[in-house]
Design a protein around this motif. Structure first.
Motif, mmCIF file in Angstrom:
data_model
loop_
_atom_site.group_PDB
_atom_site.id
_atom_site.type_symbol
_atom_site.label_atom_id
_atom_site.label_comp_id
_atom_site.label_asym_id
_atom_site.label_seq_id
_atom_site.Cartn_x
_atom_site.Cartn_y
_atom_site.Cartn_z
ATOM 1 N N PRO A 75 16.880 16.083 6.794
ATOM 2 C CA PRO A 75 16.521 14.821 7.476
ATOM 3 C C PRO A 75 16.026 13.808 6.454
ATOM 4 C CG PRO A 75 15.504 16.734 8.554
ATOM 5 C CD PRO A 75 16.038 17.203 7.232
ATOM 6 N N VAL A 76 16.595 12.615 6.474
ATOM 7 C CA VAL A 76 16.210 11.589 5.508
ATOM 8 C C VAL A 76 15.886 10.290 6.214
ATOM 9 C CG1 VAL A 76 17.580 12.579 3.644
ATOM 10 C CG2 VAL A 76 18.623 10.888 5.151
ATOM 11 N N LEU A 77 15.038 9.487 5.563
ATOM 12 C CA LEU A 77 14.738 8.148 6.041
ATOM 13 C C LEU A 77 15.852 7.208 5.618
ATOM 14 C CD1 LEU A 77 10.981 8.007 5.080
ATOM 15 C CD2 LEU A 77 11.923 8.271 7.361
ATOM 16 N N ASP A 78 15.953 6.073 6.268
ATOM 17 C CA ASP A 78 16.927 5.065 5.927
ATOM 18 C C ASP A 78 16.564 4.471 4.574
ATOM 19 O OD1 ASP A 78 18.608 2.950 5.669
ATOM 20 O OD2 ASP A 78 18.186 2.055 7.636
ATOM 21 N N GLY A 79 17.306 4.832 3.537
ATOM 22 C CA GLY A 79 16.999 4.385 2.198
ATOM 23 C C GLY A 79 17.093 2.888 2.010
ATOM 24 N N ARG A 80 17.630 2.174 2.987
ATOM 25 C CA ARG A 80 17.725 0.728 2.839
ATOM 26 C C ARG A 80 16.388 0.038 3.093
ATOM 27 N NH1 ARG A 80 22.415 -0.267 7.040
ATOM 28 N NH2 ARG A 80 21.039 1.188 8.125
ATOM 29 N N LYS A 81 15.444 0.719 3.692
ATOM 30 C CA LYS A 81 14.182 0.084 4.072
ATOM 31 C C LYS A 81 13.160 0.095 2.958
ATOM 32 C CE LYS A 81 14.677 0.935 9.035
ATOM 33 N NZ LYS A 81 14.089 1.583 10.226
ATOM 34 N N VAL A 82 13.117 1.155 2.179
ATOM 35 C CA VAL A 82 12.210 1.240 1.041
ATOM 36 C C VAL A 82 12.956 1.931 -0.076
ATOM 37 C CG1 VAL A 82 10.079 1.339 2.402
ATOM 38 C CG2 VAL A 82 11.275 3.453 1.862
ATOM 39 N N ALA A 83 12.413 1.838 -1.303
ATOM 40 C CA ALA A 83 13.033 2.544 -2.411
ATOM 41 C C ALA A 83 13.139 4.028 -2.073
ATOM 42 C CB ALA A 83 12.198 2.347 -3.675
ATOM 43 N N ALA A 87 10.337 6.771 -0.074
ATOM 44 C CA ALA A 87 10.546 6.915 1.371
ATOM 45 C C ALA A 87 9.544 7.881 2.015
ATOM 46 C CB ALA A 87 11.978 7.384 1.644
ATOM 47 N N GLU A 88 9.378 9.055 1.441
ATOM 48 C CA GLU A 88 8.470 10.034 2.050
ATOM 49 C C GLU A 88 7.018 9.578 1.949
ATOM 50 O OE1 GLU A 88 7.470 14.824 2.051
ATOM 51 O OE2 GLU A 88 8.835 14.005 0.557
ATOM 52 N N ALA A 89 6.657 8.966 0.818
ATOM 53 C CA ALA A 89 5.289 8.475 0.668
ATOM 54 C C ALA A 89 4.986 7.396 1.694
ATOM 55 C CB ALA A 89 5.077 7.940 -0.747
ATOM 56 N N ALA A 90 5.965 6.528 1.983
ATOM 57 C CA ALA A 90 5.771 5.473 2.979
ATOM 58 C C ALA A 90 5.534 6.061 4.360
ATOM 59 C CB ALA A 90 6.986 4.539 3.004
ATOM 60 N N GLU A 91 6.253 7.138 4.671
ATOM 61 C CA GLU A 91 6.061 7.794 5.964
ATOM 62 C C GLU A 91 4.676 8.430 6.048
ATOM 63 O OE1 GLU A 91 8.269 11.127 8.771
ATOM 64 O OE2 GLU A 91 8.449 11.248 6.597
ATOM 65 N N LEU A 92 4.261 9.111 4.980
ATOM 66 C CA LEU A 92 2.953 9.759 4.966
ATOM 67 C C LEU A 92 1.824 8.736 5.035
ATOM 68 C CD1 LEU A 92 3.661 12.478 2.265
ATOM 69 C CD2 LEU A 92 3.394 12.842 4.718
ATOM 70 N N GLU A 93 2.037 7.592 4.423
ATOM 71 C CA GLU A 93 1.042 6.518 4.442
ATOM 72 C C GLU A 93 0.702 6.112 5.873
ATOM 73 O OE1 GLU A 93 1.114 2.883 1.525
ATOM 74 O OE2 GLU A 93 2.181 2.309 3.359
ATOM 75 N N GLN A 94 1.713 6.115 6.744
ATOM 76 C CA GLN A 94 1.507 5.728 8.141
ATOM 77 C C GLN A 94 0.720 6.782 8.917
ATOM 78 O OE1 GLN A 94 2.533 2.605 9.327
ATOM 79 N NE2 GLN A 94 2.905 2.356 7.131
ATOM 80 N N GLN A 95 0.709 8.025 8.430
ATOM 81 C CA GLN A 95 0.038 9.120 9.136
ATOM 82 C C GLN A 95 -1.364 9.402 8.597
ATOM 83 O OE1 GLN A 95 2.643 12.492 8.640
ATOM 84 N NE2 GLN A 95 4.451 11.368 9.301
ATOM 85 N N GLY A 109 1.534 -2.136 -2.136
ATOM 86 C CA GLY A 109 2.388 -2.813 -1.169
ATOM 87 C C GLY A 109 1.741 -3.120 0.162
ATOM 88 N N PHE A 110 0.958 -2.180 0.711
ATOM 89 C CA PHE A 110 0.397 -2.388 2.038
ATOM 90 C C PHE A 110 -0.766 -3.377 2.040
ATOM 91 C CE2 PHE A 110 -2.279 0.918 0.393
ATOM 92 C CZ PHE A 110 -3.494 0.833 1.062
ATOM 93 N N LEU A 111 -1.157 -3.840 0.842
ATOM 94 C CA LEU A 111 -2.221 -4.840 0.728
ATOM 95 C C LEU A 111 -1.691 -6.193 0.250
ATOM 96 C CD1 LEU A 111 -4.935 -2.588 -0.935
ATOM 97 C CD2 LEU A 111 -4.960 -3.431 1.410
ATOM 98 N N GLY A 229 9.387 8.663 -8.324
ATOM 99 C CA GLY A 229 8.125 8.983 -7.684
ATOM 100 C C GLY A 229 8.153 10.418 -7.202
ATOM 101 N N ARG A 230 6.979 11.014 -7.093
ATOM 102 C CA ARG A 230 6.921 12.414 -6.660
ATOM 103 C C ARG A 230 5.736 12.637 -5.756
ATOM 104 N NH1 ARG A 230 7.370 18.002 -10.202
ATOM 105 N NH2 ARG A 230 6.966 19.409 -8.454
ATOM 106 N N ILE A 231 5.991 13.356 -4.671
ATOM 107 C CA ILE A 231 4.938 13.822 -3.775
ATOM 108 C C ILE A 231 4.459 15.182 -4.265
ATOM 109 C CG2 ILE A 231 4.415 14.659 -1.448
ATOM 110 C CD1 ILE A 231 4.658 11.745 -1.366
ATOM 111 N N TRP A 232 3.151 15.308 -4.460
ATOM 112 C CA TRP A 232 2.562 16.596 -4.826
ATOM 113 C C TRP A 232 1.855 17.172 -3.602
ATOM 114 C CZ3 TRP A 232 3.437 19.131 -9.242
ATOM 115 C CH2 TRP A 232 3.907 18.400 -10.350
#
Length: 277
Positions: A75-83, A87-95, A109-111, A229-232
């Motif tokens: 399952p992947v996010l729409d790569g056109r919306k963010v780099a 993508a995964e970091a942006a999703e986690l940021e919302q949670q 970015g969110f600021l 970028g990397r999620i740890w």
């Protein structure tokens, strides 16, 4: 062939991983050791709460002899919306219920204000069309909605002084951007700490990091470089990055002194804008 990332697709993906793992006679711990992933991460994937990255999916395929199944149906996010790497970091940021971020030269970015974000998004290489840039801008501004709730996430911003001094879009744009941060800090919506130039070398000198905590999941860290970028998620690594962040935070100005510096620099930009008008 990738499928759209949503709760249903992640649950089905996790169910398939659990079925294949159990068919291979492996526990989560045994699989984690063979594919170099944490047992916790595998548990969250199987529960539909997380998804692996491409390299993780490939290792799962190799170990479980699934002929590329986990990579093809990742399952992947729409790569056109963010780099793609973000993508995964942006999703986690919302949670996240708490975010601690260190930014070196750019405001996170969110600021970002619309004017500042427009300049940043329009500066990359290769050049983007106005339509593409504006689409990315709408997505970036939507990320700021996480600040609509006063209580969550709790945000601590560690900002290198260079982010105050690097002129993005001219003095008008910088004045607006710094006053936006100032307003968020003075209203107690975020905590702000500036690492001044005079500190010299510090623990986060190598680059930016974002730490995120969640209600029912273990914390993660996101480390970003040029077009990467990397999620740890391995908790030992996350704790090390938390320690590094806290060490650098100890060298920063207090919240009150940081706001005073930001206010002073914003006023300088305002004066410069009036001079140029």
């Amino acid at each position: 062939m990738a499928i759209e990332d949503n709760p249903i697709s992640r649950v089905r993906y996790g169910e398939e991983l659990r079925r294949r793992r159990e068919a291979a006679g492996l526990t989560q711990e045994e699989l984690s050791q063979r594919v170099v992933m944490s047992r916790t991460h595998i548990a969250h994937i199987e529960a539909g709460r997380r998804r692996p990255d491409v390299e993780d999916a490939r290792r799962l395929d190799r170990e479980l002899c699934t002929d590329g199944l986990f990579e093809r149906f990742l399952p992947v996010l729409d790569g056109r919306k963010v780099a793609e790497h973000f993508a995964e970091a942006a999703e986690l940021e919302q949670q996240a219920v708490a975010i601690k971020e260190y930014a070196t030269i750019l405001v996170p970015g969110f600021l970002q204000t619309p004017g500042y974000a427009r300049e940043v998004l329009g500066s990359g290489h290769p050049a983007k069309s106005d339509e593409r840039r504006d689409s990315l801008l709408r997505t970036r501004l939507e990320r700021a909605r996480i600040l609509d709730d006063f209580d969550s996430p709790k945000v601590t911003l560690l900002l290198g002084e260079a982010a105050l001094r690097q002129v993005i879009g001219g003095p008008d744009v910088m004045c607006d951007q710094l006053r936006h941060i100032l307003e968020l800090g003075e209203s107690r919506r975020i905590r702000v700490h500036v690492l001044p130039f005079v500190v010299g070398a510090h623990a986060l000198l190598e680059g930016p990091v974002k730490l995120m905590w969640f209600e029912d999941l273990p914390p993660v860290a996101y480390v970003e470089g040029l077009k990467s970028g990397r999620i740890w998620e391995v908790q030992g690594t996350v704790r090390e990055l938390e320690d590094v962040y806290d060490h650098a935070l100890g060298d920063a100005l207090s919240h009150r002194k940081s706001l005073a510096l930001i206010r002073s620099v914003a006023e300088d930009y305002e004066h410069e804008a009036h001079r140029l008008a």
